[in-house]
Structures are given as structure tokens and as C-alpha cells.
Design a protein around this motif. Sequence first.
Motif, PDB file in Angstrom:
ATOM      1  N   VAL A 105       0.697  -1.037  -0.044  1.00 14.21           N
ATOM      2  CA  VAL A 105      -0.098  -0.067  -0.101  1.00 14.21           C
ATOM      3  C   VAL A 105       0.610   1.071  -0.106  1.00 14.21           C
ATOM      4  O   VAL A 105       1.764   1.200   0.741  1.00 14.21           O
ATOM      5  CB  VAL A 105      -0.849  -0.028   1.149  1.00 14.21           C
ATOM      6  N   GLY A 106       0.598   2.116  -0.940  1.00 15.58           N
ATOM      7  CA  GLY A 106       1.337   3.368  -1.129  1.00 15.58           C
ATOM      8  C   GLY A 106       0.290   4.451  -0.399  1.00 15.58           C
ATOM      9  O   GLY A 106      -0.704   4.389  -0.071  1.00 15.58           O
ATOM     10  N   GLU A 107       1.016   5.769  -0.626  1.00 16.46           N
ATOM     11  CA  GLU A 107       0.197   6.921  -0.280  1.00 16.46           C
ATOM     12  C   GLU A 107      -0.848   7.308  -0.997  1.00 16.46           C
ATOM     13  O   GLU A 107      -2.091   7.209  -0.731  1.00 16.46           O
ATOM     14  CB  GLU A 107       1.073   8.073  -0.167  1.00 16.46           C
ATOM     15  N   ALA A 108      -0.723   7.599  -2.404  1.00 20.15           N
ATOM     16  CA  ALA A 108      -1.647   8.263  -3.308  1.00 20.15           C
ATOM     17  C   ALA A 108      -0.976   8.219  -4.801  1.00 20.15           C
ATOM     18  O   ALA A 108       0.200   8.262  -4.737  1.00 20.15           O
ATOM     19  CB  ALA A 108      -1.757  10.000  -3.010  1.00 20.15           C
ATOM     20  N   PRO A 109      -1.768   8.343  -5.884  1.00 20.54           N
ATOM     21  CA  PRO A 109      -1.064   8.390  -7.267  1.00 20.54           C
ATOM     22  C   PRO A 109      -0.547   9.531  -7.093  1.00 20.54           C
ATOM     23  O   PRO A 109      -0.906  10.535  -6.757  1.00 20.54           O
ATOM     24  CB  PRO A 109      -2.514   8.144  -8.051  1.00 20.54           C
ATOM     25  N   GLY A 110       0.332   9.721  -8.274  1.00 27.02           N
ATOM     26  CA  GLY A 110       1.099  11.009  -8.603  1.00 27.02           C
ATOM     27  C   GLY A 110       0.794  11.264  -9.996  1.00 27.02           C
ATOM     28  O   GLY A 110      -0.111  10.427 -10.670  1.00 27.02           O
ATOM     29  N   ASN A 112       2.256  10.452 -12.792  1.00 26.76           N
ATOM     30  CA  ASN A 112       2.346   9.014 -13.851  1.00 26.76           C
ATOM     31  C   ASN A 112       1.207   8.045 -13.796  1.00 26.76           C
ATOM     32  O   ASN A 112       0.431   7.551 -14.590  1.00 26.76           O
ATOM     33  CB  ASN A 112       3.534   8.409 -13.806  1.00 26.76           C
ATOM     34  N   GLU A 113       0.957   7.779 -12.206  1.00 23.34           N
ATOM     35  CA  GLU A 113      -0.178   7.106 -12.035  1.00 23.34           C
ATOM     36  C   GLU A 113      -1.500   7.557 -12.427  1.00 23.34           C
ATOM     37  O   GLU A 113      -2.446   6.722 -13.069  1.00 23.34           O
ATOM     38  CB  GLU A 113      -0.385   6.724 -10.548  1.00 23.34           C
ATOM     39  N   GLU A 114      -1.840   8.923 -12.329  1.00 23.16           N
ATOM     40  CA  GLU A 114      -3.076   9.441 -12.834  1.00 23.16           C
ATOM     41  C   GLU A 114      -3.109   9.262 -14.321  1.00 23.16           C
ATOM     42  O   GLU A 114      -4.052   9.072 -14.883  1.00 23.16           O
ATOM     43  CB  GLU A 114      -3.078  11.157 -12.338  1.00 23.16           C
ATOM     44  N   GLU A 118      -3.068   3.778 -12.996  1.00 21.60           N
ATOM     45  CA  GLU A 118      -2.539   2.585 -12.217  1.00 21.60           C
ATOM     46  C   GLU A 118      -1.451   2.714 -11.273  1.00 21.60           C
ATOM     47  O   GLU A 118      -0.785   3.726 -11.574  1.00 21.60           O
ATOM     48  CB  GLU A 118      -1.948   1.480 -13.279  1.00 21.60           C
ATOM     49  N   PRO A 119      -1.587   2.237 -10.020  1.00 26.18           N
ATOM     50  CA  PRO A 119      -0.661   2.548  -8.984  1.00 26.18           C
ATOM     51  C   PRO A 119       0.692   2.270  -9.245  1.00 26.18           C
ATOM     52  O   PRO A 119       0.798   1.302 -10.167  1.00 26.18           O
ATOM     53  CB  PRO A 119      -1.070   1.854  -7.658  1.00 26.18           C
ATOM     54  N   PHE A 120       1.887   3.039  -8.891  1.00 25.42           N
ATOM     55  CA  PHE A 120       3.145   2.610  -8.881  1.00 25.42           C
ATOM     56  C   PHE A 120       3.736   2.414 -10.507  1.00 25.42           C
ATOM     57  O   PHE A 120       4.138   1.369 -10.485  1.00 25.42           O
ATOM     58  CB  PHE A 120       3.402   1.664  -7.963  1.00 25.42           C
ATOM     59  N   VAL A 121       3.396   3.299 -11.328  1.00 24.60           N
ATOM     60  CA  VAL A 121       4.189   3.180 -12.648  1.00 24.60           C
ATOM     61  C   VAL A 121       5.037   4.058 -13.125  1.00 24.60           C
ATOM     62  O   VAL A 121       5.670   4.080 -13.918  1.00 24.60           O
ATOM     63  CB  VAL A 121       2.653   3.151 -13.774  1.00 24.60           C
ATOM     64  N   PRO A 123       8.734   6.384 -11.622  1.00 24.90           N
ATOM     65  CA  PRO A 123       9.852   6.021 -11.152  1.00 24.90           C
ATOM     66  C   PRO A 123       9.786   5.283  -9.896  1.00 24.90           C
ATOM     67  O   PRO A 123      10.717   4.412  -9.758  1.00 24.90           O
ATOM     68  CB  PRO A 123      10.876   7.707 -11.046  1.00 24.90           C
ATOM     69  N   ALA A 124       9.064   5.997  -8.910  1.00 27.11           N
ATOM     70  CA  ALA A 124       8.926   5.037  -7.507  1.00 27.11           C
ATOM     71  C   ALA A 124       8.167   3.578  -7.952  1.00 27.11           C
ATOM     72  O   ALA A 124       8.665   2.618  -7.397  1.00 27.11           O
ATOM     73  CB  ALA A 124       7.766   5.618  -6.800  1.00 27.11           C
ATOM     74  N   GLY A 125       7.453   3.370  -8.883  1.00 28.40           N
ATOM     75  CA  GLY A 125       6.868   2.235  -9.186  1.00 28.40           C
ATOM     76  C   GLY A 125       7.970   1.146 -10.028  1.00 28.40           C
ATOM     77  O   GLY A 125       8.216  -0.011  -9.821  1.00 28.40           O
ATOM     78  N   SER A 145      -1.693  -1.264  -4.067  1.00 26.71           N
ATOM     79  CA  SER A 145      -2.912  -0.355  -4.163  1.00 26.71           C
ATOM     80  C   SER A 145      -2.328   0.898  -3.251  1.00 26.71           C
ATOM     81  O   SER A 145      -1.329   1.128  -2.781  1.00 26.71           O
ATOM     82  CB  SER A 145      -4.277  -0.724  -2.959  1.00 26.71           C
ATOM     83  N   ASN A 146      -3.201   2.059  -3.203  1.00 29.77           N
ATOM     84  CA  ASN A 146      -2.806   3.158  -2.440  1.00 29.77           C
ATOM     85  C   ASN A 146      -3.784   3.583  -1.514  1.00 29.77           C
ATOM     86  O   ASN A 146      -5.179   3.367  -1.764  1.00 29.77           O
ATOM     87  CB  ASN A 146      -2.735   4.574  -3.624  1.00 29.77           C
ATOM     88  N   LEU A 147      -3.473   4.125  -0.389  1.00 26.91           N
ATOM     89  CA  LEU A 147      -4.383   4.456   0.687  1.00 26.91           C
ATOM     90  C   LEU A 147      -5.513   5.708  -0.029  1.00 26.91           C
ATOM     91  O   LEU A 147      -6.568   5.281   0.074  1.00 26.91           O
ATOM     92  CB  LEU A 147      -4.005   5.219   1.824  1.00 26.91           C
ATOM     93  N   TYR A 225      10.485   1.992   4.064  1.00 24.86           N
ATOM     94  CA  TYR A 225      10.773   3.116   3.338  1.00 24.86           C
ATOM     95  C   TYR A 225       9.931   3.186   1.973  1.00 24.86           C
ATOM     96  O   TYR A 225       9.803   2.141   1.483  1.00 24.86           O
ATOM     97  CB  TYR A 225      12.117   3.461   3.155  1.00 24.86           C
ATOM     98  N   HIS A 226       9.473   4.326   1.796  1.00 25.42           N
ATOM     99  CA  HIS A 226       8.708   4.653   0.428  1.00 25.42           C
ATOM    100  C   HIS A 226       9.815   4.345  -0.627  1.00 25.42           C
ATOM    101  O   HIS A 226      10.868   4.873  -0.470  1.00 25.42           O
ATOM    102  CB  HIS A 226       8.107   5.763   0.332  1.00 25.42           C
ATOM    103  N   PRO A 227       9.625   3.591  -1.882  1.00 27.13           N
ATOM    104  CA  PRO A 227      10.466   3.382  -2.787  1.00 27.13           C
ATOM    105  C   PRO A 227      10.909   4.705  -3.308  1.00 27.13           C
ATOM    106  O   PRO A 227      11.851   4.626  -4.102  1.00 27.13           O
ATOM    107  CB  PRO A 227       9.768   2.549  -3.776  1.00 27.13           C
TER     108      PRO A 227
HETATM  109  N1  URA Z   1       3.602   7.011  -4.668  1.00 24.09           N
HETATM  110  C1  URA Z   1       2.592   6.500  -4.146  1.00 24.09           C
HETATM  111  O1  URA Z   1       2.672   6.382  -2.803  1.00 24.09           O
HETATM  112  N2  URA Z   1       1.787   5.530  -5.052  1.00 24.09           N
HETATM  113  C2  URA Z   1       1.906   5.498  -5.993  1.00 24.09           C
HETATM  114  O2  URA Z   1       1.168   4.836  -6.669  1.00 24.09           O
HETATM  115  C3  URA Z   1       2.897   6.364  -6.805  1.00 24.09           C
HETATM  116  C4  URA Z   1       3.798   6.933  -6.113  1.00 24.09           C
END
Ligand code: URA
Length: 270
Positions: A105-110, A112-114, A118-121, A123-125, A145-147, A225-227
Motif C-alpha cells: 500500500v502506497g500513499e496516493a497516485p502521482g 504518472n499513476e493518474e 494504475e498505482p506505482f507506474v 519512477p517509484a513504481g 494499492s494506494n491509501l 521506506y517508500h520506494p
Molecule cells: N507513490 C505512491 O505512494 N503511490 C503511487 O502509486 C505512486 C507513487
Amino acid sequence: MDSVIDFLKAEQARGNSHVYLDEEARVGLRELYVRSRKPVAMPVEEAAPVAPVTAEAVISGDSKAAKLDGLRQQAERWVPAVSLGSLREKMVFATGNPDADIMLVGEAPGYNEEKEGEPFVGPAGQKLNDILKAMGVKREGVYISNLVKFRPAMPKQTTNNRKPTPEEMAACLPLVMAEISVVQPKIIIALGGTTAEGLLGLEGTISSMRGKWHDLSGIPARVTYHPSYLLQSSGSNQVKRSLWEDMLAAMEKLGMPISEKQKSYFLPKP
Ligand code: URA
């Protein structure tokens, strides 16, 4: 709401005591109900604190995939999040295997994800994909997923992103909790301190949150840690090793085989 009541009264007058509601109607009615409970604006002198709009996610469907699809539909019009007015419009749900043992579970889309929906697509993805590969796990095999399901908005926003606020996380929490109860993963990995605060209600530094197991509705949860932290200059070898030790702990918990090579990743060179 008035027309719904009129319709129900007319049905009752016709002798009908039950009406069938499909999933879409249930979601619509729930929205009306939540909206009707929203406090009405009062004159400034008497203004009461505005209560946050809350809602419960409805889980229905025959399979995990159908249940998650129902949650996705509810997320599209999630009134507690939309009514905050601080999030962007496009909803980004989850990706991956509904039968996964591992849920991340991540925080929220950024940005690229928007764009990709799709979540984490971004650079963090990419970093997350590298981590999963090092574990010997396929991205399609886990549930990601994202929170918060919408990208946090900023004035004159282009590609820049911001972290979600505690209010934004609280508004979306019922959705991710419903996803957890559908997927029933064997372990949950909360990515980053912000996620850990919103998802697990933890406080303090990431170092104080990580390195141990927490409990989330009976499911072991690990904070790491967050990627995206690995992308910053502060993403030192020590941080990489700490994150990797969290992943090793996750693999051990799941009874996955761990090679000597995997055990030694990011250890300081002798
Ligand atoms: N960071 C997040 O926490 N979630 C994402 O989907 C992308 C970056």
C-alpha cells in the motif's frame, strides 16, 4: 432524494412492499444518504465544526474480482474524498492479483499513476518493481494499492505531486480496508511513513515504525521506506539495506526460500 421517496410511496400505494436494488442503485442511494447527512451551513456566529463526511464501503459480489470491481465503482464516486475538494478528479484504484499473499500500500497516485490509471507506474513504481524482482516475486503476483485513490491537487499543478493530508487519508481509509478484507493477504507492506500514519495510525519516525510487525485487522503488517526515498540522494546504501531487511522479513514470514545471495544484498563490503 424527494423523487426517490415519491417513487417508493407510489410503489407502496400499488401494493409493493419490496424493490430490487442493483449494485449501481445501492451506490447511488448510499451517496444520497451520505450527502443528506452532511451538515448544513450555519450563520458564522453559530457555526458548528464541520464533521468529516464518512461512508462505509459495501462489499458484494460472488468472487474476489467481482467484489474488488464493486469497490472500484464505489471509489469512482467516493463522496468523503470528493467532498474534500482537495483531490483531483481521476480515480486510480489498485492493480494485481486478488488472491495475492502480499499486499503493498502506497500513499496516493502521482502524475504518472493518474495518467496511466494504475498505482506505482512512475519512477517509484520502477523501484518497487526492482524490489519485487529481487524478492523473486512478479508484479502481477502481488496486490498493489494506494491509501488515497485520487492524486492530491496543488495550485497550477503540472507534474508535481504532494503527499496526502491526514483528512484525505481518513476519507479513503474505508476503501482500502474493504480491499484488505476482500483480498485477505497473508502480509501487508505499508510503503512510507505517511502511509503508515494513515493506514496503521502510527506516529513518529519511519525508523521507529519499521523493523517490526504490526497488526492490521489480524493481518501482519510491515512498514518500510517508500520506494521514492531510494530515488533521492538520501537513499543511501544503509536505507536500501534497511528496506531490504523488511523485505527479507516479509519473505521469511511467508516461508519463501531465501538464497545466501539475497541475504547479502546491500550489506557493507568487507
Ligand atoms: N507513490 C505512491 O505512494 N503511490 C503511487 O502509486 C505512486 C507513487
